[in-house]
Design a protein around this motif. Structure first.
Motif, short mmCIF file in Angstrom:
data_model
loop_
_atom_site.label_atom_id
_atom_site.label_comp_id
_atom_site.label_asym_id
_atom_site.label_seq_id
_atom_site.Cartn_x
_atom_site.Cartn_y
_atom_site.Cartn_z
N ALA A 1 -26.32 9.14 50.46
CA ALA A 1 -26.43 7.72 50.13
C ALA A 1 -26.93 7.55 48.70
O ALA A 1 -26.41 6.72 47.93
N LYS A 2 -27.92 8.34 48.34
CA LYS A 2 -28.50 8.23 47.00
C LYS A 2 -27.49 8.62 45.93
O LYS A 2 -27.37 7.94 44.89
N VAL A 3 -26.73 9.69 46.17
CA VAL A 3 -25.74 10.14 45.19
C VAL A 3 -24.70 9.05 44.94
O VAL A 3 -24.37 8.72 43.80
N ILE A 4 -24.17 8.48 46.03
CA ILE A 4 -23.12 7.47 45.90
C ILE A 4 -23.63 6.20 45.23
O ILE A 4 -23.04 5.70 44.26
N LEU A 5 -24.74 5.68 45.74
CA LEU A 5 -25.25 4.41 45.22
C LEU A 5 -25.74 4.55 43.77
O LEU A 5 -25.56 3.64 42.96
N LYS A 6 -26.32 5.68 43.46
CA LYS A 6 -26.78 5.91 42.08
C LYS A 6 -25.59 6.00 41.13
O LYS A 6 -25.62 5.45 40.02
N MET A 7 -24.54 6.68 41.57
CA MET A 7 -23.36 6.84 40.74
C MET A 7 -22.64 5.50 40.53
O MET A 7 -22.21 5.18 39.42
N TRP A 8 -22.52 4.71 41.58
CA TRP A 8 -21.88 3.39 41.46
C TRP A 8 -22.68 2.50 40.52
O TRP A 8 -22.10 1.75 39.73
N ASP A 9 -23.99 2.59 40.60
CA ASP A 9 -24.86 1.80 39.73
C ASP A 9 -24.68 2.23 38.27
O ASP A 9 -24.44 1.41 37.38
N ARG A 10 -24.75 3.54 38.04
CA ARG A 10 -24.70 4.06 36.67
C ARG A 10 -23.31 3.91 36.04
O ARG A 10 -23.18 3.52 34.88
N LYS A 11 -22.27 4.20 36.82
CA LYS A 11 -20.92 4.25 36.27
C LYS A 11 -20.23 2.88 36.25
O LYS A 11 -19.46 2.57 35.33
N TYR A 12 -20.51 2.05 37.28
CA TYR A 12 -19.78 0.79 37.40
C TYR A 12 -20.67 -0.46 37.41
O TYR A 12 -20.16 -1.58 37.50
N LYS A 13 -21.98 -0.26 37.36
CA LYS A 13 -22.92 -1.39 37.39
C LYS A 13 -22.69 -2.26 38.63
O LYS A 13 -22.73 -3.49 38.58
N THR A 14 -22.45 -1.60 39.75
CA THR A 14 -22.23 -2.33 40.99
C THR A 14 -22.83 -1.52 42.13
O THR A 14 -23.35 -0.42 41.94
N THR A 15 -22.77 -2.08 43.35
CA THR A 15 -23.30 -1.38 44.50
C THR A 15 -22.46 -1.69 45.73
O THR A 15 -21.48 -2.44 45.66
N ALA A 16 -22.85 -1.13 46.85
CA ALA A 16 -22.08 -1.30 48.08
C ALA A 16 -22.25 -2.71 48.64
O ALA A 16 -23.26 -3.39 48.40
N ASP A 17 -21.25 -3.14 49.41
CA ASP A 17 -21.35 -4.40 50.15
C ASP A 17 -21.89 -4.15 51.54
O ASP A 17 -22.42 -5.06 52.19
N ALA A 18 -21.77 -2.92 52.00
CA ALA A 18 -22.31 -2.47 53.28
C ALA A 18 -22.36 -0.96 53.25
O ALA A 18 -21.72 -0.32 52.41
N VAL A 19 -23.12 -0.37 54.15
CA VAL A 19 -23.21 1.09 54.27
C VAL A 19 -23.10 1.44 55.75
O VAL A 19 -23.71 0.79 56.60
N VAL A 20 -22.30 2.48 56.05
CA VAL A 20 -22.17 2.97 57.42
C VAL A 20 -22.84 4.33 57.50
O VAL A 20 -22.49 5.25 56.75
N ILE A 21 -23.82 4.46 58.39
CA ILE A 21 -24.48 5.74 58.64
C ILE A 21 -23.80 6.37 59.85
O ILE A 21 -23.87 5.82 60.95
#
Length: 391
Positions: A166-186
């Protein structure tokens, strides 16, 4: 009544019907779940397997079927919604409500980008993506919107199994695209199909054999809390709600209550919806679930090297004697995932056989609770049962 906000859309009940391929969750199942207030999800895994040109041009057939299946689901969901017992009592409030329908697209899919862009062009409400890290998903959605001219943005939701992923994906989306998830499925270790855990991790959690008999629930509950904590960091940073849904071993409303007590906002359920009249699977596939005993549900090794949960049958027993010859390559997975020269069998052939009632050649994926099914049910009745204490 209270809606769950996902992106710029409203979800009536916090229940996602999990994407199940090949051919198990298509337009019918997705439409009936969405029409009854949940989120209906269509799996793009070889979605065009019934198209006339599938064996000649599988990717072309699949991309065409994305639009076809979504439109069929939209049309049917609207009719289901009008007649649903779950929505009837809220009709005045729900007059502008649109059934929530999207796609599950595996990162490991060959031509993954094309599938995402096609789903956005078709007008998907959401794309849920796992089987790899969906790092480029935000960019691909934007490309799809630019091509289609759609005003409503398709929501994005990664599937994760650990706080680390979760951290890898959300951090990358933040850094690369300045955005985040609309939902997360565990997706936990009791899920069906391919699992996001190594064999050692499954063993450590007591989820490596049979079903949930030896499952160390408290241990993974702690991981769920950790993932939710990670997601909340990005909620605060982006000033938006990011609902978290828990999947894997969710079968009853008590299961739903348990994960929501952990801090989750909802659940994703696949196995519970397979044994419904409205599921796209053939009747004998559904009957296999109904006939299954607890000891029939086992962990098997997929051709892609990942562990998966399935119902033991003659096909799986034959694999013990050696590889099953591959008749035809469908180009379903990226070359880095599937080595055509060394795989023990073709995953597409095995899953298509299941969807085509050819059980002697079928891989029958299922969740840990498949053995609990004892009859066919209607989606509406399941949703009524699960949402009894909601809204």
């Amino acid at each position: 009544m209270k809606f769950l906000k996902i992106g710029d859309r409203n979800l009536l009940y916090p229940i996602i019907q999990g994407g199940m391929g090949v051919g198990i969750s298509l337009s019918s199942l997705a439409a009936h779940v969405a029409g009854n207030g949940g989120m209906g999800i269509i799996s793009t895994a070889q979605i065009g397997f019934r198209e006339d040109d599938f064996y000649k041009n599988p990717i072309v057939a699949n991309l065409r079927a994305i639009k076809t299946e979504l439109q069929k689901a939209r049309d049917l969901a609207a009719k289901v919604f009008e007649n649903s017992k779950l929505t009837a009592k809220f009709l005045d409030i729900l007059k502008n409500y649109t059934p929530f329908i999207g796609f599950n697209i595996m990162v490991a899919t060959n031509k993954y980008a094309d599938y995402v862009i096609e789903a956005v062009k078709a007008g998907a409400d959401i794309i849920i993506s796992g089987a790899g890290l969906p790092i480029e998903l935000p960019e691909l959605v934007e490309k799809g919107m630019a091509v289609s001219g759609n005003e409503k943005r398709t929501c994005i939701a990664p599937i994760v199994s650990s706080r680390k992923s979760a951290k890898v994906i959300l951090k990358m989306w933040d850094r690369k695209y300045k955005t985040t998830a609309d939902a997360v499925v565990i997706e936990g270790p009791l899920a069906g199909g391919h699992l996001g855990f190594s064999y050692d991790e499954l063993n450590e959690l007591g989820a490596d054999t049979m079903t949930s008999r030896n499952y160390k629930k408290d241990k993974y509950d702690a991981e769920i809390k950790e993932i939710i904590e990670e997601v909340r960091i990005y909620e605060e940073k982006f000033g938006k709600k990011i609902p978290v849904f828990v999947a894997g071993g969710i079968y009853t409303k008590e299961d739903i209550a348990h994960v929501m007590d952990l801090g989750a906002d909802g659940v994703q359920m696949g196995t519970r919806f397979v044994t419904t009249y409205e599921c796209d699977a053939p009747d004998d596939y559904k009957q296999t679930y109904i006939d299954a005993k607890e000891e029939d549900i086992v962990i098997t090794k997929s051709p892609v090297g990942m562990p998966g949960r399935a119902i033991r049958n003659d096909f799986m027993d034959r694999l013990k004697s050696g590889p099953i010859p591959i008749r035809h390559c469908h180009n379903c997975l990226a070359l880095s995932v599937c080595d055509r020269k060394t795989i023990p069998y073709c995953i597409t052939d095995a899953l298509c056989s299941a969807a085509n009632s050819d059980e002697s050649h079928a891989l029958l994926f299922c969740g840990s609770n498949a053995y609990r099914a004892d009859k066919l049910e209607h989606v509406e009745d399941i949703m009524l049962e699960l949402t009894e204490d909601m809204n």
